[in-house]
Design a protein around this motif. Structure first.
Motif, short mmCIF file in Angstrom:
data_model
loop_
_atom_site.label_atom_id
_atom_site.label_comp_id
_atom_site.label_asym_id
_atom_site.label_seq_id
_atom_site.Cartn_x
_atom_site.Cartn_y
_atom_site.Cartn_z
N LEU A 13 2.59 109.38 -11.74
CA LEU A 13 2.17 110.61 -11.08
C LEU A 13 2.47 110.55 -9.59
O LEU A 13 2.55 109.46 -9.00
CB LEU A 13 0.67 110.83 -11.29
CG LEU A 13 0.18 110.95 -12.73
CD1 LEU A 13 -1.34 111.00 -12.77
CD2 LEU A 13 0.77 112.19 -13.40
N SER A 14 2.60 111.71 -8.98
CA SER A 14 2.78 111.76 -7.54
C SER A 14 1.47 111.40 -6.84
O SER A 14 0.41 111.35 -7.46
CB SER A 14 3.21 113.16 -7.12
OG SER A 14 2.13 114.08 -7.30
N LEU A 63 -4.50 119.27 -14.12
CA LEU A 63 -3.65 118.21 -14.64
C LEU A 63 -3.83 117.97 -16.14
O LEU A 63 -3.52 116.88 -16.63
CB LEU A 63 -3.90 116.89 -13.89
CG LEU A 63 -3.39 116.83 -12.45
CD1 LEU A 63 -3.77 115.50 -11.82
CD2 LEU A 63 -1.88 117.03 -12.39
N HIS A 79 -0.97 116.55 -17.98
CA HIS A 79 -0.58 115.18 -17.65
C HIS A 79 -1.58 114.15 -18.19
O HIS A 79 -1.56 112.99 -17.78
CB HIS A 79 -0.48 115.01 -16.13
CG HIS A 79 0.60 115.85 -15.50
ND1 HIS A 79 0.46 117.20 -15.31
CD2 HIS A 79 1.83 115.51 -15.03
CE1 HIS A 79 1.56 117.66 -14.74
NE2 HIS A 79 2.41 116.66 -14.56
N GLN A 112 -1.09 114.13 -7.26
CA GLN A 112 -1.61 114.14 -8.62
C GLN A 112 -2.58 112.98 -8.85
O GLN A 112 -3.62 113.15 -9.50
CB GLN A 112 -0.46 114.08 -9.62
CG GLN A 112 0.36 115.35 -9.69
CD GLN A 112 1.62 115.19 -10.54
OE1 GLN A 112 2.18 114.09 -10.65
NE2 GLN A 112 2.06 116.28 -11.13
N GLN A 113 -2.27 111.81 -8.30
CA GLN A 113 -3.18 110.68 -8.44
C GLN A 113 -4.52 110.96 -7.78
O GLN A 113 -5.58 110.62 -8.32
CB GLN A 113 -2.54 109.42 -7.85
CG GLN A 113 -1.39 108.88 -8.67
CD GLN A 113 -0.89 107.55 -8.15
OE1 GLN A 113 -1.66 106.61 -7.96
NE2 GLN A 113 0.41 107.46 -7.90
N ALA A 146 -3.76 109.11 -17.29
CA ALA A 146 -4.67 109.93 -16.47
C ALA A 146 -6.00 110.11 -17.18
O ALA A 146 -7.07 109.99 -16.57
CB ALA A 146 -4.02 111.28 -16.18
N ARG A 181 -5.86 113.87 -7.43
CA ARG A 181 -6.54 114.84 -8.28
C ARG A 181 -7.16 114.14 -9.51
O ARG A 181 -8.24 114.52 -9.96
CB ARG A 181 -5.57 115.94 -8.72
CG ARG A 181 -5.26 116.92 -7.61
CD ARG A 181 -4.20 117.94 -7.99
NE ARG A 181 -3.99 118.88 -6.91
CZ ARG A 181 -4.62 120.05 -6.79
NH1 ARG A 181 -5.50 120.42 -7.70
NH2 ARG A 181 -4.36 120.84 -5.77
N VAL A 182 -6.47 113.14 -10.04
CA VAL A 182 -7.06 112.35 -11.14
C VAL A 182 -8.32 111.64 -10.64
O VAL A 182 -9.34 111.59 -11.34
CB VAL A 182 -6.04 111.33 -11.69
CG1 VAL A 182 -6.72 110.36 -12.67
CG2 VAL A 182 -4.90 112.06 -12.39
#
Length: 252
Positions: free
Chosen positions: A145-146, A134, A137, A149-150, A95, A152-153
């Motif tokens: 990642l979910s 995050l 992570h 989450q991806q 990430a 958000r990255v």
């Protein structure tokens, strides 16, 4: 009237005989979140590609701080960040490394190739991951990642670019409604809580998300702007004007 942060003037774009944009115009101010709605085929994807400088307009202009996006290079070009529907992360990288990609335009090319970023760049990337929730992570591979989450990255990567404008093209289309709402809340908070006055232009298929999180809503139909109202004023009558006889998308 003061000049807006970002302005589109009479944008026109055709593909052969098909007209994708037909004189579309809009404005967005610092700290404002603008949602773009419209039925399938309305021209939203074409509009966003042209706004981001990924495709040239046939006529009209997209202007950031009064400068034509199509002519921007270097430092000016970095002031526009793009968040895509499919995240566009490098799965094998962490990430943190994906967020550092947002710094590539700020460092010498050789540092980017070797992934040798300065402590300041790494610190900024970690701050961006913290901003999207995050930080814990940071060292996890992107493909572990979910989906939420991806995305958000991907937003953290955009923030690391230190833009004035974020263009988000269907950023929640691949997410379930609950996770999508969280991503929209994050984008809204970036506009309203940040010190830099970042603006966000976000295309959506879900009117309820637009009404809940955007400041203003623009409606695109057959390549033209047919609606431009405060989100609070976007009622059912306005949506029927936009979608016509087509079914209004269900609430997320």
């Amino acid at each position: 009237m003061t000049a807006p942060l970002f302005e589109v003037r009479a944008a026109r774009k055709s593909y052969g005989e098909r007209v994708a944009l037909d004189g579309a115009s809009l404005r967005v101010e610092r700290g404002e979140m603008l949602a773009v709605l419209g039925p399938s085929g309305a021209g939203k994807t074409t509009l966003f590609r042209c706004l981001a400088g990924l495709a040239p307009l046939d006529a009209g202009a997209a202007l950031l701080h009064g400068h034509d996006v199509a002519a921007m290079r270097g430092r000016q070009r970095r002031k526009i960040a793009v968040v895509f529907q499919q995240f566009n992360l490098v799965n094998r990288l962490s990430a943190l490394d994906n967020v550092l990609a947002g710094r590539l335009g700020h460092v010498p090319a050789w540092r980017g190739w070797l992934r040798r970023f300065s402590r300041d760049d790494i610190r900024l990337a970690l701050e961006c991951l913290e901003r999207v929730g995050l930080l814990d992570h940071a060292n996890q591979r992107a493909d572990a990642l979910s989906g939420g989450q991806q995305q958000r990255v991907a937003i953290a990567r955009a923030l690391a670019q230190q833009p004035d404008l974020i263009i988000a093209d269907e950023p929640v289309a691949s997410l379930d409604p609950h996770i999508g709402a969280g991503v929209m809340a994050l984008l809204a908070s970036i506009c309203h809580e940040g010190e830099g006055g970042i603006a966000v232009i976000c295309s959506l298929h879900q009117p309820e998300l637009a009404r809940r999180y955007a400041d203003r809503i623009v409606g695109l139909r057959q390549g033209g702007i047919v609606l431009d109202v405060a989100a609070s004023a976007c009622d059912e009558a306005a949506l029927h004007q936009l979608y016509g006889s087509a079914a209004i998308p269900a609430a997320a």
